[in-house]
Write an enzyme that holds these catalytic residues in place. Structure first.
Site, mmCIF file in Angstrom:
data_model
loop_
_atom_site.group_PDB
_atom_site.id
_atom_site.type_symbol
_atom_site.label_atom_id
_atom_site.label_comp_id
_atom_site.label_asym_id
_atom_site.label_seq_id
_atom_site.Cartn_x
_atom_site.Cartn_y
_atom_site.Cartn_z
ATOM 1 C CB VAL A 112 -10.576 -2.581 0.355
ATOM 2 C CG1 VAL A 112 -12.070 -2.851 0.276
ATOM 3 C CG2 VAL A 112 -10.317 -1.374 1.257
ATOM 4 C CG ASP A 113 -9.366 -5.526 -4.228
ATOM 5 O OD1 ASP A 113 -10.582 -5.332 -4.219
ATOM 6 O OD2 ASP A 113 -8.616 -5.066 -5.098
ATOM 7 C CB VAL A 114 -6.362 -8.453 1.120
ATOM 8 C CG1 VAL A 114 -5.996 -9.549 2.120
ATOM 9 C CG2 VAL A 114 -5.286 -8.344 0.040
#
Length: 378
Positions: A168-170
């Protein structure tokens, strides 16, 4: 050598992964990225480990090349004034503080736009700057749980599983990169910047793609299919005599070819398996037949045969195999850099291959405050 984003200056107040991943991409493309860190140790990921190489964290190295590091105490009046001075010449400012924090600093979009109307202001939060959840802190793992990602990952036996990296961060970092470049492009016409309000939650749900679309169409809550595909059969892993591999049959012609290849040509003539919708409906009958066939030979045998018959496939590789993969090395996906304290470091390179303005690796991931003298003397 020209760079795609030469002349773009980015003030990066973000830390950990989503924001730093975005600014590393922009830095690889030639932007000047000034990473603003706390004087009390800098980015949290500097201490996330092991592994460390001469006390430098592998986690920190993965998202911070092509940046300059300065230290500013954002809780002090002097620190805020320094940020405002840097904003005058900046094109982009990015932060991933909790919603409302930049307002407390006096660095909200309206305040910054009054200093520099051309600024592109990117805010990354867990849940966005509006809505009932706006004040909740957001972390990748929590968002994977809340967004439905974990409910569709794993098997019924394993229970909900997260993706093996902070996906999700990516994703949010990639969306931020796209949004920032779109805003910079629009600015060429309007002469004005704008604010981007990105959230991990929104980014994760957007990436539900066909699984989300399936639910919106039929209202059925999907189960966990493990390595199987919700809409295509056979499109999954199979165990071979010496390992595992993925077979990805995307149409009926490929399925017919596969059946002939494994010595079961009549399977493709069975009404239960002739079309993809029929195969999805009867996957529990078809898959065991295919699995028994793949168990008879080793992975390399099936890989060679699939390649000869243009059946999409691939072995399941561990990271040692990945980092020695001839294709990735020929594509220069692994790079080396000299770091002032860690020595020679190895990093994953950029996947962006631009013919005229290629990415470059100009700066090692910086030490905390390494560029204070260079930046502040201006």
């Amino acid at each position: 050598m020209p760079h795609a984003l030469s002349g773009i200056k980015i003030l990066d107040l973000s830390r950990v992964l989503a924001g730093p991943y975005c600014t590393m991409i922009l830095g690889d493309l030639g932007a000047e990225v000034i990473k603003v860190e706390s004087p009390n140790g800098g980015d949290d990921t500097r201490r996330w480990g092991p592994p460390f190489q001469n006390e430098v964290s592998a986690y920190y190295l993965c998202a911070n090349r092509n940046k300059k590091s300065i230290t500013i105490d954002l809780k002090s009046k002097e620190g805020i004034e320094r940020v405002k001075q840097l904003i005058i010449e900046a094109d982009v400012i990015i932060n991933n503080f909790k919603s409302g924090t930049m307002e407390k600093f006096g660095l909200d979009y309206e305040a910054i736009a009054s200093i520099n109307k051309r600024i592109v202001y990117c805010s990354i939060t867990g849940f966005g700057e509006t809505g009932s959840y706006k004040d909740m802190p957001g972390y990748d793992f929590i968002i994977q749980a809340m967004s439905g990602f974990m409910s569709i990952t794993g098997t019924e036996a394993s229970g909900p599983q997260k993706v093996g990296v902070a996906i999700v961060d990516v994703l949010t970092g990639l969306y931020a990169t796209i949004g920032i470049q779109a805003a910079l492009l629009e600015r060429e016409t309007s002469g004005r910047g704008q604010k981007l309000d990105l959230s991990l939650y929104d980014s994760a749900v957007s990436a539900l793609i066909n699984i989300g679309s399936n639910y919106l169409m039929n209202g059925k809550i999907p189960g966990r299919l493990g390595n199987e595909h919700a809409n295509i059969v056979p499109y999954q892993t199979f165990i071979t005599s010496d390992g595992e591999m993925v077979i990805a049959v995307g149409n009926d012609h490929q399925f017919k070819t596969l059946c002939t290849m494994i010595g079961h040509p009549t399977l493709a003539e069975n009404p239960k398996f002739m079309t993809n919708p029929a195969r999805v409906e009867h996957r529990n009958e078809l898959v065991p037949i295919l699995q028994r066939a793949f168990l008879q030979k080793e992975t390399s045998y099936w890989k060679r045969l699939c390649d000869e018959h243009t059946i999409p496939c691939g072995p399941i590789q561990d990271l040692d195999q990945v980092f020695h993969d001839v294709q990735l090395n020929e594509r220069e996906m692994f790079i080396q850099s000299e770091h002032p304290t860690a020595g020679t470091i190895r990093m994953i390179g950029s996947p962006l291959k631009l013919s005229r303005t290629p990415v470059t690796y100009r700066h090692h991931p910086p030490i905390v405050g390494e560029h204070n003298d260079e930046v502040f003397k201006n």
